[in-house]
Design a protein around this motif. Structure first.
Motif, PDB file in Angstrom:
ATOM      1  N   UNK A 100       0.657  -1.449   0.181  1.00 54.68           N
ATOM      2  CA  UNK A 100      -0.152  -0.344  -0.027  1.00 54.68           C
ATOM      3  C   UNK A 100       0.864   1.167   0.249  1.00 54.68           C
ATOM      4  N   UNK A 101       1.449   1.073   0.597  1.00 55.57           N
ATOM      5  CA  UNK A 101       3.164   2.504   0.947  1.00 55.57           C
ATOM      6  C   UNK A 101       3.460   2.460  -0.727  1.00 55.57           C
ATOM      7  N   UNK A 102       3.717   1.379  -0.860  1.00 56.89           N
ATOM      8  CA  UNK A 102       4.687   1.518  -2.838  1.00 56.89           C
ATOM      9  C   UNK A 102       3.948   2.455  -3.594  1.00 56.89           C
ATOM     10  N   UNK A 103       2.364   1.581  -3.267  1.00 60.21           N
ATOM     11  CA  UNK A 103       0.513   2.558  -4.345  1.00 60.21           C
ATOM     12  C   UNK A 103       0.936   3.613  -3.884  1.00 60.21           C
ATOM     13  N   UNK A 104       1.070   3.762  -2.935  1.00 63.18           N
ATOM     14  CA  UNK A 104       0.864   5.633  -2.153  1.00 63.18           C
ATOM     15  C   UNK A 104       1.979   7.034  -2.621  1.00 63.18           C
ATOM     16  N   UNK A 105       2.866   6.522  -2.587  1.00 64.28           N
ATOM     17  CA  UNK A 105       4.245   6.742  -3.203  1.00 64.28           C
ATOM     18  C   UNK A 105       4.055   7.085  -4.680  1.00 64.28           C
ATOM     19  N   UNK A 106       4.399   5.794  -5.245  1.00 68.79           N
ATOM     20  CA  UNK A 106       3.869   6.055  -6.818  1.00 68.79           C
ATOM     21  C   UNK A 106       2.838   6.900  -7.312  1.00 68.79           C
ATOM     22  N   UNK A 107       1.943   7.044  -6.768  1.00 69.12           N
ATOM     23  CA  UNK A 107       0.999   7.549  -6.835  1.00 69.12           C
ATOM     24  C   UNK A 107       1.394   8.627  -6.165  1.00 69.12           C
ATOM     25  N   UNK A 108       1.732   9.446  -5.463  1.00 71.68           N
ATOM     26  CA  UNK A 108       2.003  10.928  -4.566  1.00 71.68           C
ATOM     27  C   UNK A 108       2.786  11.540  -6.688  1.00 71.68           C
ATOM     28  N   UNK A 109       4.138  11.354  -6.434  1.00 71.08           N
ATOM     29  CA  UNK A 109       5.427  10.809  -7.794  1.00 71.08           C
ATOM     30  C   UNK A 109       4.404  11.694  -8.894  1.00 71.08           C
ATOM     31  N   UNK A 110       3.337  10.052  -9.566  1.00 69.07           N
ATOM     32  CA  UNK A 110       2.746  10.877 -10.580  1.00 69.07           C
ATOM     33  C   UNK A 110       1.954  11.767 -10.566  1.00 69.07           C
ATOM     34  N   UNK A 111       1.434  12.790  -9.353  1.00 69.91           N
ATOM     35  CA  UNK A 111       0.600  13.364  -9.666  1.00 69.91           C
ATOM     36  C   UNK A 111       1.925  14.708  -9.170  1.00 69.91           C
ATOM     37  N   UNK A 112       2.734  14.324  -8.488  1.00 70.61           N
ATOM     38  CA  UNK A 112       3.633  16.019  -8.500  1.00 70.61           C
ATOM     39  C   UNK A 112       3.801  15.697 -10.080  1.00 70.61           C
ATOM     40  N   UNK A 113       4.246  15.303 -10.211  1.00 72.46           N
ATOM     41  CA  UNK A 113       4.613  15.376 -12.176  1.00 72.46           C
ATOM     42  C   UNK A 113       3.569  15.581 -13.151  1.00 72.46           C
ATOM     43  N   UNK A 114       2.464  14.981 -12.514  1.00 73.64           N
ATOM     44  CA  UNK A 114       1.473  15.825 -13.720  1.00 73.64           C
ATOM     45  C   UNK A 114       1.583  16.897 -12.863  1.00 73.64           C
ATOM     46  N   UNK A 115       1.095  17.536 -12.125  1.00 73.76           N
ATOM     47  CA  UNK A 115       1.269  19.239 -11.890  1.00 73.76           C
ATOM     48  C   UNK A 115       2.475  20.386 -11.795  1.00 73.76           C
ATOM     49  N   UNK A 116       3.750  19.411 -12.007  1.00 73.03           N
ATOM     50  CA  UNK A 116       4.486  19.834 -12.686  1.00 73.03           C
ATOM     51  C   UNK A 116       4.271  20.448 -13.710  1.00 73.03           C
ATOM     52  N   UNK A 117       4.319  19.146 -14.647  1.00 70.03           N
ATOM     53  CA  UNK A 117       3.446  19.394 -16.184  1.00 70.03           C
ATOM     54  C   UNK A 117       2.550  20.787 -16.705  1.00 70.03           C
ATOM     55  N   UNK A 118       1.860  20.374 -15.274  1.00 72.22           N
ATOM     56  CA  UNK A 118       0.557  21.879 -15.726  1.00 72.22           C
ATOM     57  C   UNK A 118       0.964  22.974 -15.688  1.00 72.22           C
ATOM     58  N   UNK A 119       1.831  23.026 -14.425  1.00 74.55           N
ATOM     59  CA  UNK A 119       2.132  24.119 -13.998  1.00 74.55           C
ATOM     60  C   UNK A 119       3.778  24.466 -15.459  1.00 74.55           C
ATOM     61  N   UNK A 120       4.005  23.892 -16.145  1.00 76.18           N
ATOM     62  CA  UNK A 120       5.472  24.220 -17.026  1.00 76.18           C
ATOM     63  C   UNK A 120       4.246  25.092 -18.101  1.00 76.18           C
ATOM     64  N   UNK A 121       3.141  24.173 -18.465  1.00 75.57           N
ATOM     65  CA  UNK A 121       2.488  24.302 -19.291  1.00 75.57           C
ATOM     66  C   UNK A 121       2.284  26.148 -19.367  1.00 75.57           C
ATOM     67  N   UNK A 122       1.322  26.249 -18.411  1.00 75.66           N
ATOM     68  CA  UNK A 122       0.620  27.715 -18.187  1.00 75.66           C
ATOM     69  C   UNK A 122       1.722  28.735 -18.182  1.00 75.66           C
ATOM     70  N   UNK A 123       2.774  28.035 -17.365  1.00 77.03           N
ATOM     71  CA  UNK A 123       3.690  29.267 -17.592  1.00 77.03           C
ATOM     72  C   UNK A 123       4.877  29.927 -18.772  1.00 77.03           C
ATOM     73  N   UNK A 124       4.559  28.424 -19.464  1.00 74.86           N
ATOM     74  CA  UNK A 124       4.758  28.544 -20.588  1.00 74.86           C
ATOM     75  C   UNK A 124       4.233  29.311 -22.281  1.00 74.86           C
ATOM     76  N   UNK A 125       2.521  29.530 -21.527  1.00 71.61           N
ATOM     77  CA  UNK A 125       1.501  30.624 -21.828  1.00 71.61           C
ATOM     78  C   UNK A 125       1.763  31.795 -21.494  1.00 71.61           C
ATOM     79  N   UNK A 126       1.994  31.871 -20.704  1.00 75.50           N
ATOM     80  CA  UNK A 126       2.140  33.312 -19.991  1.00 75.50           C
ATOM     81  C   UNK A 126       2.776  34.693 -20.295  1.00 75.50           C
ATOM     82  N   UNK A 127       2.119  34.831 -20.875  1.00 75.45           N
ATOM     83  CA  UNK A 127       2.313  36.802 -21.853  1.00 75.45           C
ATOM     84  C   UNK A 127       3.796  37.202 -20.786  1.00 75.45           C
ATOM     85  N   UNK A 128       4.903  37.506 -21.042  1.00 73.46           N
ATOM     86  CA  UNK A 128       5.941  38.213 -20.744  1.00 73.46           C
ATOM     87  C   UNK A 128       5.720  39.153 -20.784  1.00 73.46           C
ATOM     88  N   UNK A 129       6.203  39.966 -19.912  1.00 72.10           N
ATOM     89  CA  UNK A 129       5.977  41.825 -19.609  1.00 72.10           C
ATOM     90  C   UNK A 129       7.282  41.977 -20.340  1.00 72.10           C
TER      91      UNK A 129
END
Length: 158
Positions: A100-129
């Motif tokens: 159970x601990x392995x599955x929870x850690x893997x799910x947390x890692x996957x969620x963090x990677x998805x979140x970083x990818x979303x943030x990175x994509x949002x940052x790339x689309x944000x207009x620069x001053x």
């Protein structure tokens, strides 16, 4: 006579409590296996109910375990057969906790990677001053290597 009944009641109580501990451990094993399966199949709809039930069972398990830790006479009164059953239940419980601990850690890692990818994509689309150029006008936008989609509407009415 009363003392004999009291001793018999004390001997029966540890067996009942240990049976209850074994039962709670077994239910926890079942919940953790279902949770692990849900995490691996990305079936998130069932997780909140499983987590709530797991928390409740963990509280009961912790309370029962503490009672035994503070009462060595109870453990000493356990029969060999019941002791073997308890050891087997704990071995299965510990193995399931690790899975159970392995599955929870893997799910947390996957969620963090998805979140970083979303943030990175949002940052790339944000207009620069941008500041102003030497002429006092805003500089021309940088050319991008990826073509941009431009919405077009065509009026076909006559």
């Amino acid at each position: 006579m009363a003392e004999t009944k009291s001793n018999a009641a004390r001997a029966a109580q540890p067996a009942t409590s240990i049976r209850e501990l074994i039962s709670v451990a077994g239910r926890l094993v079942g919940i953790m296996r279902r949770e692990t399966s849900a995490l691996r199949s990305v079936s998130m709809a069932t997780l909140p109910a499983l987590v709530a039930e797991k928390a409740s069972l963990m509280d009961a398990f912790t309370k029962l375990s503490r009672n035994f830790r503070h009462d060595p006479e109870t453990i000493a009164a356990v029969t060999e057969a019941l002791r073997g059953e308890l050891e087997e239940a704990f071995a299965i419980f510990e193995e399931t906790v690790r899975e159970n601990e392995k599955a929870l850690l893997a799910a947390r890692d996957a969620n963090e990677r998805v979140l970083r990818a979303v943030v990175s994509a949002a940052e790339a689309q944000r207009p620069r001053a941008q500041g102003y150029g030497r002429t006092g006008l805003a500089p021309a936008p940088a050319k991008s290597s990826t073509p941009k989609m431009v919405p077009v509407a065509i009026d076909r009415r006559l």
